[in-house]
Design an enzyme around this catalytic site. Structure first.
Site, mmCIF file in Angstrom:
data_model
loop_
_atom_site.group_PDB
_atom_site.id
_atom_site.type_symbol
_atom_site.label_atom_id
_atom_site.label_comp_id
_atom_site.label_asym_id
_atom_site.label_seq_id
_atom_site.Cartn_x
_atom_site.Cartn_y
_atom_site.Cartn_z
ATOM 1 N N ASP A 132 20.207 -46.463 5.386
ATOM 2 C CA ASP A 132 20.870 -45.578 4.436
ATOM 3 C C ASP A 132 20.496 -44.126 4.721
ATOM 4 O O ASP A 132 19.332 -43.808 5.005
ATOM 5 C CB ASP A 132 20.428 -45.955 3.016
ATOM 6 C CG ASP A 132 21.149 -45.187 1.939
ATOM 7 O OD1 ASP A 132 22.385 -45.285 1.866
ATOM 8 O OD2 ASP A 132 20.470 -44.482 1.160
ATOM 9 N N GLU A 149 23.863 -45.241 8.972
ATOM 10 C CA GLU A 149 24.815 -44.575 8.089
ATOM 11 C C GLU A 149 24.571 -43.079 8.260
ATOM 12 O O GLU A 149 23.727 -42.491 7.607
ATOM 13 C CB GLU A 149 24.613 -44.962 6.625
ATOM 14 C CG GLU A 149 25.687 -44.359 5.732
ATOM 15 C CD GLU A 149 25.217 -43.939 4.349
ATOM 16 O OE1 GLU A 149 26.065 -43.763 3.461
ATOM 17 O OE2 GLU A 149 23.996 -43.759 4.155
#
Length: 565
Positions: free
Chosen positions: A209, A276
């Site tokens: 993330d 990401e």
């Protein structure tokens, strides 16, 4: 070219599960790990290779689990560590791999580290794990710099009442998500342990993330938005002018993690990372997938591209150029838990076209949206490389635009409510998956309502309504995924062809040994496109297509020719 089984990630189609919205096994209104396990055969039959599971760790759930309080356990909302072990083992028995979310940029403010920081004095070892800064006694209300939270408002909050003394702390997201200090050695060592904890339990990799975060520019200087970036569609994408995104130092972290992953890899499978990383220009993404860093990085430039043939041709060609340069596959994606579902997004009016939902938008024609979504997916799955699917997109689910305010839960909604630029947030793409039409229309009295309300249209799109219907979106996905494997498309090479302005055409040679190519053609024009006489339709995003390809339709064509008018 063909790759070894260890390189499974180069060709994999990976399905994202958002746990609270996938499958509810106990009737409390929230999805859970046993619910995922029970539906793994559905994913196997769909034809995917792996499942990526969004956070299920202990959390106050201020940001749906992306505010992690403990990285090495399971929130009781979702089950237990035993449930996680069962899920992993069951997936492996079914031939599916499991990727879990890693959230390294920030923790929850309920994490034991942050609680210890609040109880400790400024300058302490406990506070050095985070990004604390002193309050100016002569200017009590001005933060240390002008950085803004991704969820709205300032990226700084005061501790206000901390027993160890008050300071500002940085949070690039919600105030309940303090940013970690990745210049701190203890932080780095601890996350090494987190990776090993889950690798020891058998996971096959991590989705990282905010992979372009973690490292901030020394001195934390103010943001200076370049004129070329301000007010553009790409303004939210990280660039080299942003002092808290895409700093060179993040790559040292990933080289360290790659060594850990490689130490767990076997002769039959590698353990992987996918980044990401919302970065621009597109060349920057290749830095995350160099041979000693991530294996994959989401192609957000592709996801962010409007329904325009020239723009799609350009981003596809550029994607191969930058990834081929470092020997990495291109990792295609159209939807996820942070963006407007592409069955809605691709049909938005040009003046309202955005990737992430801000203010209200006019609901587009659902037929147009579904046609374009099916066409875009058929284009994507015809391209060599890896691909990610987001739960429910195989059903053609639209974005839910009319969730009542009292049911919304996205922190973006609450942080911007009452401001000059209120945002609705991401709840509309997170509405639970409809497994049964009856459950949508006639929910059981002994079960809690889903945590976000399902609209009536979800009944018509439910899994049980689409299964076995050859014209349904679900059966389209199944057929494309199986044909993709049968033809070896993911391992192939691609050449973007020069075509008429409203067509995207890509010639795919599945392997070096293949006798012929597969021609992928998407018609984004206003007139039908005629299939060349030496080509045969082997897949189409709309049923019944043989010699004439309608508007907003993509076909896969077999045959020797490659010329497109």
């Amino acid at each position: 070219m063909s790759h070894a089984p260890t390189d499974w990630w180069r060709r994999a189609v990976i399905y994202q599960v958002y746990p609270r919205s996938f499958a509810d096994s106990d009737g409390d209104g929230l999805g859970d790990l046993p619910g995922i396990t029970a539906h793994l055969p559905y994913l196997r039959d769909l034809g995917v290779d792996a499942v990526w599971i969004s956070p299920f760790y202990p959390s106050p759930q201020k940001d749906a689990g992306y505010d992690v309080a403990d990285y090495c356990d399971v929130d009781p909302l979702f089950g237990s560590l035993d449930d996680a072990d069962t899920l992993i083992a069951t997936a492996h028995d079914l031939g599916l791999r499991v990727i879990v979310d890693l959230v390294p940029n920030h923790t929850s403010d309920r994490h034991e580290w942050f609680q210890a920081a609040l109880a400790s004095a400024p300058g302490s070892l406990e506070r050095d794990r985070y990004m604390f800064r002193d309050i100016d006694e002569n200017d009590l209300d001005t933060p240390p710099n002008n950085w803004e939270s991704n969820f709205g408002g300032a990226a700084w909050s005061k501790t206000e009442g901390a027993t160890g003394g008050d300071q500002w702390y940085l949070h690039l997201f919600d105030s309940s998500q303090p940013d970690l200090n990745w210049g701190n050695q203890e932080v780095r060592d601890t996350f090494d342990g987190v990776l090993r904890f889950w690798l020891d339990r058998g996971v096959d990799g991590f989705r990282v993330d905010v992979a372009h975060g973690m490292i901030k520019e020394p001195g934390l200087p103010d943001v200076e938005i370049r004129d070329a970036e301000a007010g553009t569609d790409d303004a939210a994408m990280a660039s080299t002018s942003t002092p808290y995104w895409d700093r060179d130092g993040v790559h040292d972290i990933y080289r360290r993690w790659r060594k850990i992953l490689d130490s767990y890899s076997t002769d039959t499978a590698e353990r992987i990372m996918v980044a990401e990383a919302w970065v621009q220009p597109i060349d920057r993404i290749a830095r995350y997938v160099r041979p000693d860093e991530h294996h994959q990085a989401f192609n957000f430039s592709f996801l962010d591209t409007r329904w325009d043939a020239a723009a799609l041709r350009e981003v596809i060609g550029e994607s191969y150029r930058v990834n081929d340069a470092v020997g990495a596959p291109t990792t295609w994606v159209l939807s996820n838990h942070d963006v407007i579902r592409h069955a809605t997004r691709l049909a938005l009016a040009p003046e309202e076209a955005v990737t992430q939902l801000a203010g209200p938008v006019t609901e587009p024609d659902r037929t147009v949206g579904l046609d374009r979504a099916r066409a875009a997916t058929t284009l994507m799955l015809g391209l060599p490389g890896s691909a990610y699917l987001y739960q429910g997109e195989e059903l053609g689910l639209p974005e839910v635009l009319d969730i009542p305010d009292d049911r919304r839960q996205d922190p973006t909604f609450f942080r911007t409510r009452g401001t000059d630029t209120p945002e609705l947030g991401r709840d509309g793409c997170r509405v639970p998956v409809p497994w049964s039409a009856d459950e949508v229309r006639n929910p059981a009295a002994d079960k809690a309502a889903p945590w976000l309300p399902q609209p009536e249209i979800f009944a018509d799109l439910a899994v049980d309504r689409q299964t076995g219907d050859a014209a349904s979106t679900l059966e389209l996905y199944r057929s494309l995924l199986h044909l993709r494997k049968e033809l070896g498309i993911a391992d192939g090479t691609a050449r973007v062809l020069e075509t008429r302005t409203d067509t995207v055409a890509v010639e795919v040679t599945p392997t070096e040994e293949a006798d012929g190519s597969v021609l992928i053609v998407a018609n984004l024009g206003t007139d039908d496109w005629l299939v060349p006489a030496d080509r045969q339709v082997i897949a189409a995003s709309r049923p019944g297509v043989t010699t004439s390809v309608p508007v907003d339709c993509t076909v896969w064509l077999a045959g020797p020719g490659s010329h497109v008018e």
